[in-house]
Enzyme design. Structure first.
Site, short mmCIF file in Angstrom:
data_model
loop_
_atom_site.label_atom_id
_atom_site.label_comp_id
_atom_site.label_asym_id
_atom_site.label_seq_id
_atom_site.Cartn_x
_atom_site.Cartn_y
_atom_site.Cartn_z
N TRP A 102 24.69 -36.11 64.88
CA TRP A 102 25.62 -37.20 64.59
C TRP A 102 27.03 -36.68 64.37
O TRP A 102 28.00 -37.32 64.78
CB TRP A 102 25.14 -38.02 63.40
CG TRP A 102 23.89 -38.80 63.69
CD1 TRP A 102 22.67 -38.65 63.10
CD2 TRP A 102 23.73 -39.84 64.68
NE1 TRP A 102 21.77 -39.54 63.65
CE2 TRP A 102 22.39 -40.28 64.62
CE3 TRP A 102 24.59 -40.44 65.60
CZ2 TRP A 102 21.89 -41.29 65.45
CZ3 TRP A 102 24.09 -41.44 66.42
CH2 TRP A 102 22.76 -41.85 66.34
N ASP A 173 30.32 -39.43 56.81
CA ASP A 173 29.28 -40.29 57.36
C ASP A 173 28.07 -40.13 56.44
O ASP A 173 27.42 -39.08 56.44
CB ASP A 173 28.96 -39.85 58.79
CG ASP A 173 27.80 -40.64 59.41
OD1 ASP A 173 27.23 -41.52 58.72
OD2 ASP A 173 27.46 -40.36 60.57
N LYS A 197 19.49 -47.44 57.37
CA LYS A 197 18.67 -46.32 56.90
C LYS A 197 18.23 -46.58 55.47
O LYS A 197 17.07 -46.49 55.15
CB LYS A 197 19.46 -45.00 56.98
CG LYS A 197 20.11 -44.73 58.34
CD LYS A 197 19.14 -44.22 59.38
CE LYS A 197 19.67 -44.33 60.80
NZ LYS A 197 20.87 -43.57 61.11
C1 LIG Z 1 21.72 -43.43 62.41
C2 LIG Z 1 22.95 -42.65 62.20
C3 LIG Z 1 24.13 -42.93 62.90
C4 LIG Z 1 24.22 -43.99 63.98
O1 LIG Z 1 24.15 -45.23 63.46
P1 LIG Z 1 24.35 -46.55 64.37
O2 LIG Z 1 24.35 -47.62 63.34
O3 LIG Z 1 23.17 -46.61 65.28
O4 LIG Z 1 25.62 -46.43 65.09
C5 LIG Z 1 25.25 -42.18 62.61
N1 LIG Z 1 25.22 -41.21 61.68
C6 LIG Z 1 24.11 -40.89 61.00
C7 LIG Z 1 24.13 -39.80 59.98
C8 LIG Z 1 22.93 -41.61 61.23
O5 LIG Z 1 21.82 -41.30 60.55
#
Ligand SMILES: *Cc1c(COP(=O)(O)O)cnc(C)c1O
Length: 361
Positions: A102, A173, A197
């Site tokens: 990511w 993030d 998540k």
């Molecule tokens: C799942 C995830 C993403 C992507 O998320 P989307 O909502 O599908 O764009 C980005 N960063 C991390 C750390 C993730 O776990």
């Protein structure tokens, strides 16, 4: 009704009480004769839900007043673009710390917007097994910001203390470990997290951003991508994902009732310790590929002696009601996501199965 043991990586398990509340309120929200989804996003009913969700987030994370809390769309992936679009002016450069898939994606997207550099990477080929130490960071003191990923969902690594980046704004993030424990928000300039998540369904992304940064953000980009647009309109610039925000409200209310983030952290640490304890105790059969000091409390990754056995393990577990255990297609192996809503009892069922499976060899 049989609910499974849900170890999905995202979308993922949600607290049963939050879902039951949605079920109860589905047809007639608070005596209004319609569901919350059928209400105007500018009406009183949704306004109440929206502001309650924002207030609960502020309370649970003790978010200081000089931060905006925004509910946006487009997932965390849209933030990969919005962060540099807003915060990376021409003539400046931003630092990226690469710790997994990511963060690579965030870096690649930022390259399309402006000048970026890698301040550290722990890649070993295509794999990552740890996060960097402070002394491995090569930070540019003039960077517009430093971007990091606090938990690496695929590789199963997590930062257990956050890096010192001096006076450069730190952007994180936190999609896969948002609200897993209390944090000091003031260490960060901007935090973003897709809800699916740890705190809700897909469709809404939480952004917590320092007000001065938002105010100073670029204005030469489309309004729909400016943080300021949403900050000025309490996230109601256009129609927000009302149902997703409603469900986030339900999850946050349950989180508060359980005792807030200190209690959530206690539970998460206990779950992770039971599972890693089992892996380590059966190290002749199960192998955790991640450095001990970087092990994630949210996504626990492990391998079996052969890929054949991994397939068999995942298939047999599914028959016993344990779902979502297949590792990401990039990594293979087994991945157990232990987000906030996964109960310790599910982990115990899994560990019992691991013991039995290993014995059979
Ligand atoms: C799942 C995830 C993403 C992507 O998320 P989307 O909502 O599908 O764009 C980005 N960063 C991390 C750390 C993730 O776990």
């Amino acid at each position: 009704m049989t609910r499974v043991h849900n170890f999905n990586a995202g979308p993922a398990a949600l607290p049963l009480a939050a879902l039951e509340r949605a079920q109860r309120e589905m047809l007639d929200f608070e005596g209004t004769g319609m569901s919350i989804i059928e209400h105007s996003h500018r009406g009183k009913a949704f306004e109440g839900v929206h502001n309650e969700a924002l207030g609960l987030l502020r309370e649970l994370l003790a978010i200081p007043d000089d931060y905006h809390v925004l509910f946006l769309q487009g997932g965390a992936s849209q933030q990969f673009a919005m962060v540099p679009m807003n915060l990376l002016p021409q003539g400046r450069s931003a630092d990226y710390v690469l710790t997994g898939n990511w963060s690579e994606k965030a870096y690649e997207e930022a390259q399309r917007v402006g000048t970026v550099r890698v301040a550290a990477t722990t890649a070993e080929g295509k794999r990552y097994t740890r996060v960097p130490r402070q002394d491995e960071l090569q930070l540019d003191p003039n960077a517009a910001y430093v971007h990091m990923t606090t938990n690496n969902t695929l590789f199963g690594t997590q930062w257990h203390s956050y890096p010192d980046v001096g006076s450069v704004p730190l952007v994180a993030d936190m999609s896969s470990d948002f609200l897993w424990r209390p944090i000091d928000v003031s260490k960060f300039a901007l935090i973003y997290a897709g809800a699916q998540k740890n705190i809700g369904p897909s469709g809404v992304t939480v952004v917590i951003a320092r007000k001065d940064l938002v105010a100073g953000g670029r204005k030469d980009i489309p309004k729909i991508f400016q943080y300021a647009t949403f900050a000025e309109n309490n996230s109601l610039y256009n129609t927000p994902p009302t149902f997703a925000i409603y469900l986030v409200r339900n999850v946050l209310a349950v989180t508060k009732e359980l005792g807030g983030l200190a209690e959530i952290e206690r539970r998460n640490r206990e779950k992770a310790s039971v599972l890693y304890g089992a892996i380590d105790a059966m190290a002749d059969f199960y192998r955790a590929p991640v450095s001990k000091e970087s092990r994630s409390t949210m996504n626990v990754v492990f391998r079996l002696p052969t890929e054949e056995l991994e397939k068999q393990f995942i298939a047999e577990a599914a028959k016993k009601g344990m779902v979502g255990l297949a590792g990401h297609r990039l990594t293979g192996g087994v991945r157990v996501s232990l987000y906030n809503a996964v109960p310790l009892s599910s982990v115990q069922v899994l560990v019992d199965f691991m013991k039995e499976f290993a014995k059979r060899g």
